[in-house]
Structure formats: C-alpha cells, structure tokens
Design an enzyme around this catalytic site. Structure first.
Site, PDB file in Angstrom:
ATOM      1  N   GLY A   1       3.251  -0.103   6.558  1.00 26.37           N
ATOM      2  CA  GLY A   1       2.914   0.478   7.866  1.00 26.37           C
ATOM      3  C   GLY A   1       3.355  -0.426   8.995  1.00 26.37           C
ATOM      4  O   GLY A   1       3.249  -1.642   8.885  1.00 26.37           O
TER       5      GLY A   1
ATOM      6  N   ARG B   1       8.541   2.765   2.714  1.00 27.85           N
ATOM      7  CA  ARG B   1       7.919   2.470   1.420  1.00 27.85           C
ATOM      8  C   ARG B   1       9.058   2.602   0.406  1.00 27.85           C
ATOM      9  O   ARG B   1       9.937   3.444   0.569  1.00 27.85           O
ATOM     10  CB  ARG B   1       6.814   3.459   1.100  1.00 27.85           C
TER      11      ARG B   1
ATOM     12  N   ASP C   1      -0.617  -6.034   2.426  1.00 32.18           N
ATOM     13  CA  ASP C   1      -0.769  -6.601   1.080  1.00 32.18           C
ATOM     14  C   ASP C   1       0.156  -5.940   0.055  1.00 32.18           C
ATOM     15  O   ASP C   1       0.592  -6.597  -0.890  1.00 32.18           O
ATOM     16  CB  ASP C   1      -2.234  -6.610   0.620  1.00 32.18           C
TER      17      ASP C   1
ATOM     18  N   THR D   1      -0.373  -5.904  10.128  1.00 32.64           N
ATOM     19  CA  THR D   1      -1.073  -4.637   9.903  1.00 32.64           C
ATOM     20  C   THR D   1      -2.208  -4.521  10.913  1.00 32.64           C
ATOM     21  O   THR D   1      -2.821  -5.532  11.255  1.00 32.64           O
ATOM     22  CB  THR D   1      -1.654  -4.530   8.465  1.00 32.64           C
TER      23      THR D   1
ATOM     24  N   ASP E   1      -4.931  -3.191  10.289  1.00 34.00           N
ATOM     25  CA  ASP E   1      -6.199  -3.111   9.555  1.00 34.00           C
ATOM     26  C   ASP E   1      -6.943  -4.444   9.444  1.00 34.00           C
ATOM     27  O   ASP E   1      -8.146  -4.456   9.167  1.00 34.00           O
ATOM     28  CB  ASP E   1      -5.962  -2.563   8.139  1.00 34.00           C
TER      29      ASP E   1
ATOM     30  N   ASP F   1      -6.994  -6.452   7.103  1.00 29.41           N
ATOM     31  CA  ASP F   1      -7.661  -6.524   5.801  1.00 29.41           C
ATOM     32  C   ASP F   1      -6.978  -7.514   4.855  1.00 29.41           C
ATOM     33  O   ASP F   1      -6.910  -7.289   3.654  1.00 29.41           O
ATOM     34  CB  ASP F   1      -7.700  -5.116   5.165  1.00 29.41           C
TER      35      ASP F   1
ATOM     36  N   ARG G   1      -7.920   1.779   6.760  1.00 26.77           N
ATOM     37  CA  ARG G   1      -7.837   1.998   5.304  1.00 26.77           C
ATOM     38  C   ARG G   1      -9.212   1.808   4.670  1.00 26.77           C
ATOM     39  O   ARG G   1     -10.170   2.428   5.121  1.00 26.77           O
ATOM     40  CB  ARG G   1      -6.777   1.089   4.674  1.00 26.77           C
TER      41      ARG G   1
HETATM   42  P1  ADP Z   1       1.589  -2.427   3.176  1.00 26.74           P
HETATM   43  O1  ADP Z   1       2.521  -3.586   3.040  1.00 26.74           O
HETATM   44  O2  ADP Z   1       1.409  -2.012   4.595  1.00 26.74           O
HETATM   45  O3  ADP Z   1       0.295  -2.659   2.426  1.00 26.74           O
HETATM   46  P2  ADP Z   1       2.492  -0.556   1.059  1.00 26.74           P
HETATM   47  O4  ADP Z   1       1.271  -0.755   0.206  1.00 26.74           O
HETATM   48  O5  ADP Z   1       3.014   0.809   1.224  1.00 26.74           O
HETATM   49  O6  ADP Z   1       2.321  -1.142   2.538  1.00 26.74           O
HETATM   50  O7  ADP Z   1       3.660  -1.440   0.417  1.00 26.74           O
HETATM   51  C1  ADP Z   1       4.939  -1.490   0.997  1.00 26.74           C
HETATM   52  C2  ADP Z   1       5.998  -1.629  -0.065  1.00 26.74           C
HETATM   53  O8  ADP Z   1       5.816  -2.843  -0.812  1.00 26.74           O
HETATM   54  C3  ADP Z   1       5.996  -0.549  -1.155  1.00 26.74           C
HETATM   55  O9  ADP Z   1       6.629   0.645  -0.738  1.00 26.74           O
HETATM   56  C4  ADP Z   1       6.777  -1.231  -2.254  1.00 26.74           C
HETATM   57  O10 ADP Z   1       8.174  -1.169  -2.047  1.00 26.74           O
HETATM   58  C5  ADP Z   1       6.332  -2.691  -2.119  1.00 26.74           C
HETATM   59  N1  ADP Z   1       5.290  -2.946  -3.130  1.00 26.74           N
HETATM   60  C6  ADP Z   1       4.014  -2.564  -3.116  1.00 26.74           C
HETATM   61  N2  ADP Z   1       3.370  -2.922  -4.237  1.00 26.74           N
HETATM   62  C7  ADP Z   1       4.302  -3.542  -5.013  1.00 26.74           C
HETATM   63  C8  ADP Z   1       4.268  -4.156  -6.303  1.00 26.74           C
HETATM   64  N3  ADP Z   1       3.166  -4.196  -7.029  1.00 26.74           N
HETATM   65  N4  ADP Z   1       5.436  -4.716  -6.746  1.00 26.74           N
HETATM   66  C9  ADP Z   1       6.550  -4.687  -6.020  1.00 26.74           C
HETATM   67  N5  ADP Z   1       6.636  -4.126  -4.803  1.00 26.74           N
HETATM   68  C10 ADP Z   1       5.540  -3.561  -4.304  1.00 26.74           C
END
Ligand code: ADP
Length: 321
Positions: free
Chosen positions: A14, A75, A106, A128, A130, A132, A174
């Site tokens: 995000g 994503r 995260d 972010t 959030d 968090d 979230r």
């Molecule tokens: P945020 O970083 O805001 O928490 P997301 O949870 O959507 O957002 O994660 C962003 C991107 O990080 C995902 O689309 C993916 O490409 C990568 N990602 C998330 N989890 C994993 C994971 N366990 N291993 C590798 N890449 C990951």
C-alpha cells in the site's frame, strides 16, 4: 563486504504519504556518497521485469511534498515464488545493482528478508499509514493519515453537534488500532473501538446510555476497520440499543495527500540512514525511529513481534470522556 556502487530503491504494498520524500533521500544520499541510484517501477513486479529508471538529481526534484509514489507500487504474486525471486536477483545483478532499499509494510519486508537470505544486501524502510510495524515508533505516512482523518472529522463534528447526533467514523488500520486511537484522541472523540480492546455492543450501548443521560450535544465513535464495518456497528447499535447512528467511512482519502512536515522529515532521515547502512554492509534489517533516534532492527521483528497500543493513549480516551 562487496563494493557498493549502485543502489536500487522500490516502493511496495500500500502507498503512504512521504514515500516520495524517502525515495528522494535515498537518491540524494547515493549522490552525496558518489554512488549511483536507480528506481524500480511497481515494486517487486518491476524488479522481476528489470524495470529500472535512473534516479539522478533531477529525477527526484520537486517530489518531496507529493503524496503517493513516483515509482508506483504493486502487489506481486510472482515474487512469492522462488523462481520469481531468482529472476529479480538476476535482473539486479545484470544491471550492476549492489544493494536494495525496500519501502513498504510488513508484507514487503517478507520479500526483503527473502532477498537478504539469498545473499542480496537489502534494507527496509517502514512506509504504511497503519503504523503496525514493530521496531519503530512511527511509520512513514501515519502522521499524515491522522491529520487527514482529523480534518474530515472536524467537518463532521459541526453537523453532529448541530443535530445532536451519534456518529460512527470508520478509519483504516488493517488489523491494528493505532490510527483509530490516535485519531480518537486528536479529535476528542468519546469512544475508540479498536481490535486490541474488544468492546461488546452491549457494553457500548451502556456507555452510550450514560453519555445520553448527560445530554451531550453529540457523540463520536472512532471505529477501526479491523473490528467490523461501520454499517454493521450501526445495525447492531440499532438492534441492541435503539440508537440511530450516522456512518462515515473515510476510506482511501486517508492514504492520499501531501505528507505533513513530520512525515517528510521522518522519511528523509530514514532514507539517508537506510542508504548509509547499506554502504557500511547492513542487510536484513529495517530502519526504525525509537524515542526520536534512528536504529536498525531485524526485518523479521516487523511481523513476529507484537506492537502494543499505548496504554497512556487508551486511558486518555476514558479520562477525557
Ligand atoms: P505491505 O507491504 O503494505 O504489507 P503486502 O502484504 O501486499 O503489502 O505485500 C507487498 C508485496 O510483498 C506482495 O505483493 C509480495 O510481492 C511481497 N510479499 C509479501 N509476502 C511475501 C512473502 N512471504 N515472501 C515474498 N514476498 C512477499
């Protein structure tokens, strides 16, 4: 330690206000140290595709106060696969990139940790709204989102008090209540309903009954999205206590807009610190601001350790009520 001549930066997950200031700080710190800087378009998607842009002085000019991210964000399901990550590392090596700064939440840090474990130097910056993420008191964008929500609520309050109404304002966050709690204290709301402190509808009705008895001009409830949708809370308050609440969902406006000076300064400090960290061999860590001091902590803490809401802020809601 490998010689670090070219550093890449990406934004992922995000978006949040202040990400551009962090990108600029990474690029300018590279220049200050006579290193090259490239931006990666669309987060991990662009990393896999080798979608790189040169970030020279001009490329990051005039972006410090702009919301969103000039590098775009996405994503990436492909990056969650070993093949995707191997291709990403291969593309970076092909382009002569020696280290990477990942700005995100995260989820993005999971990806950053995976790159580190593949031997690719990677440092995270928490971006972010959030807030968090364990390992930092504030994330980039949180302060701006609080202020954006506050501006909207100040307008709602005028109507709420003119009509002696009960208002439920749903804010983002979230699964965490940081945004809701901060907004509740800042707006002088009567109640903050957050995931960390479950409040039954029955109890909320009792509290509302008391505030109704005191003939308040209006009552404001700040609801974190992680608890339930505001429309559901409105229906439950109607069914249980006969309350007729008005609902406002602030939604994506909380993620946009120009960053506050706090977020710009935080993003600039973190961008410089992360880049200097990479240059001295740091990897697998994120930058945090703890008690106004920048520190590095293991990326994994961001998701493995719980970050608690401030007990002081929680008690303030009751004290000020
Ligand atoms: P945020 O970083 O805001 O928490 P997301 O949870 O959507 O957002 O994660 C962003 C991107 O990080 C995902 O689309 C993916 O490409 C990568 N990602 C998330 N989890 C994993 C994971 N366990 N291993 C590798 N890449 C990951």
């Amino acid at each position: 330690m490998a010689n670090m001549n070219k550093i890449a930066v990406l934004t992922s997950g995000g978006d949040s206000p202040g990400m551009n200031a962090a990108i600029r700080a990474v690029a300018r710190t590279c220049m200050f140290n006579d290193k090259e800087c490239v931006g990666v378009m669309r987060g991990y998607e662009g990393l896999i595709d080798g979608d790189f842009v040169t970030l020279d002085r001009a490329a990051v000019g005039g972006i410090i106060h702009r919301g969103g991210t000039i590098l775009r964000t996405a994503r990436s399901d492909r990056f969650k696969t070993p093949e995707g990550r191997e291709q990403a590392v291969a593309k970076m090596r092909e382009a002569g990139i020696d280290g990477l700064v990942v700005i995100g939440g995260d989820g993005s840090f999971h990806g950053a940790k995976a790159l580190h474990e593949m031997g690719f130097p990677t440092v995270g910056i928490p971006g972010t709204i959030d807030n968090d993420i364990t390992g930092t008191d504030e994330t980039i964008g949180f302060d701006t989102a609080v202020n954006t929500a506050l501006q909207a609520i100040m307008k709602l309050r005028d109507t709420a008090s003119s009509h002696e109404r009960l208002f439920i304002v749903e804010v983002m966050g979230r699964n965490a209540g940081f945004l809701a709690l901060e907004v509740a204290v800042a707006s002088g709301a009567e109640y903050a309903v957050v995931p960390e402190l479950p409040l039954s509808i029955g109890n909320l009705c009792k509290l509302l009954r008391n505030s109704h008895d005191e003939h308040r001009s209006h009552t404001l409830i700040i609801l974190a999205e992680g608890v339930m949708p505001a429309s559901e809370m409105r229906d439950k308050l109607q069914d249980t206590g006969g309350y007729d609440a008005r609902v406002t969902v602030l939604g994506y406006i909380q993620r946009g807009g120009a960053p506050t000076s706090f977020d710009v300064v935080l993003a600039t400090r973190m961008g410089a610190f992360a880049t200097e960290g990479l240059l001295i061999g740091k990897s697998g860590v994120m930058v945090g601001n703890i008690n106004h001091k920048l520190v590095f902590s293991d990326l994994e803490r961001a998701w493995s350790e719980h970050k608690s809401l401030s007990p002081e802020l929680l008690s303030l809601i009751n004290k000020m009520n």
